[in-house]
Design a protein around this motif. Structure first.
Motif, mmCIF file in Angstrom:
data_model
loop_
_atom_site.group_PDB
_atom_site.id
_atom_site.type_symbol
_atom_site.label_atom_id
_atom_site.label_comp_id
_atom_site.label_asym_id
_atom_site.label_seq_id
_atom_site.Cartn_x
_atom_site.Cartn_y
_atom_site.Cartn_z
ATOM 1 N N ARG A 181 58.610 17.074 76.819
ATOM 2 C CA ARG A 181 59.789 17.792 76.330
ATOM 3 C C ARG A 181 60.978 16.869 76.055
ATOM 4 N NH1 ARG A 181 59.732 23.140 76.255
ATOM 5 N NH2 ARG A 181 61.967 23.298 76.567
ATOM 6 N N ASP A 182 60.930 15.638 76.564
ATOM 7 C CA ASP A 182 62.044 14.728 76.289
ATOM 8 C C ASP A 182 61.959 14.107 74.888
ATOM 9 O OD1 ASP A 182 59.920 13.024 76.876
ATOM 10 O OD2 ASP A 182 61.086 11.727 78.204
ATOM 11 N N LEU A 183 60.901 14.399 74.152
ATOM 12 C CA LEU A 183 60.825 13.981 72.754
ATOM 13 C C LEU A 183 61.618 14.998 71.940
ATOM 14 C CD1 LEU A 183 57.085 12.958 72.327
ATOM 15 C CD2 LEU A 183 59.069 11.485 72.728
ATOM 16 N N VAL A 184 62.674 14.517 71.300
ATOM 17 C CA VAL A 184 63.540 15.385 70.502
ATOM 18 C C VAL A 184 63.682 14.814 69.092
ATOM 19 C CG1 VAL A 184 64.808 16.320 72.478
ATOM 20 C CG2 VAL A 184 65.619 14.230 71.353
ATOM 21 N N LEU A 185 64.084 15.658 68.177
ATOM 22 C CA LEU A 185 64.201 15.271 66.771
ATOM 23 C C LEU A 185 65.071 14.045 66.573
ATOM 24 C CD1 LEU A 185 63.636 16.023 63.771
ATOM 25 C CD2 LEU A 185 65.747 17.370 63.867
ATOM 26 N N TYR A 186 66.187 13.950 67.283
ATOM 27 C CA TYR A 186 67.142 12.867 67.067
ATOM 28 C C TYR A 186 66.541 11.493 67.355
ATOM 29 C CZ TYR A 186 71.876 11.133 66.351
ATOM 30 O OH TYR A 186 72.986 10.509 65.840
ATOM 31 N N LEU A 187 65.434 11.456 68.088
ATOM 32 C CA LEU A 187 64.793 10.170 68.376
ATOM 33 C C LEU A 187 64.265 9.498 67.110
ATOM 34 C CD1 LEU A 187 62.975 10.858 71.752
ATOM 35 C CD2 LEU A 187 65.024 9.462 71.348
ATOM 36 N N ALA A 188 64.122 10.241 66.017
ATOM 37 C CA ALA A 188 63.727 9.616 64.750
ATOM 38 C C ALA A 188 64.773 8.577 64.347
ATOM 39 C CB ALA A 188 63.566 10.668 63.655
ATOM 40 N N ARG A 189 66.042 8.889 64.568
ATOM 41 C CA ARG A 189 67.135 7.954 64.263
ATOM 42 C C ARG A 189 67.063 6.740 65.185
ATOM 43 N NH1 ARG A 189 72.136 7.458 61.768
ATOM 44 N NH2 ARG A 189 73.925 6.983 63.096
ATOM 45 N N HIS A 190 66.801 6.976 66.464
ATOM 46 C CA HIS A 190 66.667 5.869 67.410
ATOM 47 C C HIS A 190 65.467 4.987 67.061
ATOM 48 C CE1 HIS A 190 69.610 6.758 70.702
ATOM 49 N NE2 HIS A 190 69.693 7.864 69.978
ATOM 50 N N GLU A 191 64.374 5.626 66.663
ATOM 51 C CA GLU A 191 63.174 4.872 66.286
ATOM 52 C C GLU A 191 63.479 3.939 65.113
ATOM 53 O OE1 GLU A 191 58.573 5.686 64.839
ATOM 54 O OE2 GLU A 191 59.979 7.358 64.931
ATOM 55 N N CYS A 192 64.144 4.462 64.100
ATOM 56 C CA CYS A 192 64.486 3.640 62.946
ATOM 57 C C CYS A 192 65.414 2.496 63.362
ATOM 58 C CB CYS A 192 65.147 4.499 61.861
ATOM 59 S SG CYS A 192 65.631 3.557 60.401
ATOM 60 N N GLY A 193 66.454 2.812 64.136
ATOM 61 C CA GLY A 193 67.397 1.788 64.570
ATOM 62 C C GLY A 193 66.733 0.683 65.365
ATOM 63 N N THR A 194 65.843 1.073 66.266
ATOM 64 C CA THR A 194 65.134 0.089 67.085
ATOM 65 C C THR A 194 64.251 -0.811 66.223
ATOM 66 O OG1 THR A 194 65.167 1.524 69.021
ATOM 67 C CG2 THR A 194 63.469 -0.175 68.977
ATOM 68 N N LYS A 195 63.499 -0.216 65.312
ATOM 69 C CA LYS A 195 62.612 -1.009 64.452
ATOM 70 C C LYS A 195 63.400 -1.971 63.568
ATOM 71 C CE LYS A 195 58.615 1.995 64.398
ATOM 72 N NZ LYS A 195 57.692 2.811 63.623
ATOM 73 N N ILE A 196 64.516 -1.509 63.022
ATOM 74 C CA ILE A 196 65.322 -2.385 62.166
ATOM 75 C C ILE A 196 65.920 -3.519 62.997
ATOM 76 C CG2 ILE A 196 67.343 -2.499 60.645
ATOM 77 C CD1 ILE A 196 64.823 -1.031 59.496
#
Length: 173
Positions: free
Chosen positions: A118-133
């Motif tokens: 349940r700690d997977l939330v939509l906003y983590l898509a932004r974090h995922e992109c930021g981390t990868k970049i």
């Protein structure tokens, strides 16, 4: 952040409309509200950018939010828009503009159907992109892509796991 397997589990259960906007969020690091509000008129194909005059930090920066369009995001936009001349870039399965609450509820429903934490939330898509970049190009690229005025904000988007830290430690001779 979701693993590749978790992301695939969510996408496998999603409608094509959700797959498009969620993939775009992961690709460009935009806030969900930015892509929900983005219209076809905001897209400058020649300059490869989405320009939003109304956005979260408009009053603070006095600048429009510019979301660069790379090849992968460009293809997602092309699929989402089709031959429509106007309207939102991304449409919900009902053919209307996505709203952030609807998008978040859809993500949560898909996550739950897939049996994911349940700690997977939509906003983590932004974090995922930021981390990868950050990992591939550095923090300044991530700051600009995410639209942050201050690099200290971008630092919150860097998520390093123990394996990455151990690999970094091995760089020392």
């Amino acid at each position: 952040m979701p693993t590749a397997t978790e992301t695939q589990a969510i996408l496998a259960k999603a409608s094509p409309a959700f797959q498009l906007i969620y993939s775009a969020l992961r690709q460009c690091g935009a806030r969900p509200g930015e892509l929900c509000r983005a219209t076809i008129a905001d897209v400058d194909r020649a300059k490869c950018v989405i320009t939003l005059k109304e956005h979260k930090t408009a009053r603070k920066t006095g600048q429009p939010r510019r979301i660069p369009i790379g090849q992968k995001l460009g293809e997602l936009i092309r699929q989402a828009v089709g031959d429509r001349p106007t309207g939102p870039i991304f449409l919900s399965p009902a053919g209307k503009a996505w709203t952030v609450p609807n998008l978040s509820r859809t993500y949560s429903r898909l996550r739950d159907l897939a049996g994911l934490p349940r700690d997977l939330v939509l906003y983590l898509a932004r974090h995922e992109c930021g981390t990868k970049i950050c990992r591939e190009k550095g923090i300044e690229y991530a700051r600009r892509l995410l639209g942050h005025a201050n690099i200290s904000t971008t630092q919150r988007y860097m998520h390093l796991d123990d394996r990455e830290l151990a690999d970094a430690q091995d760089l020392v001779e």
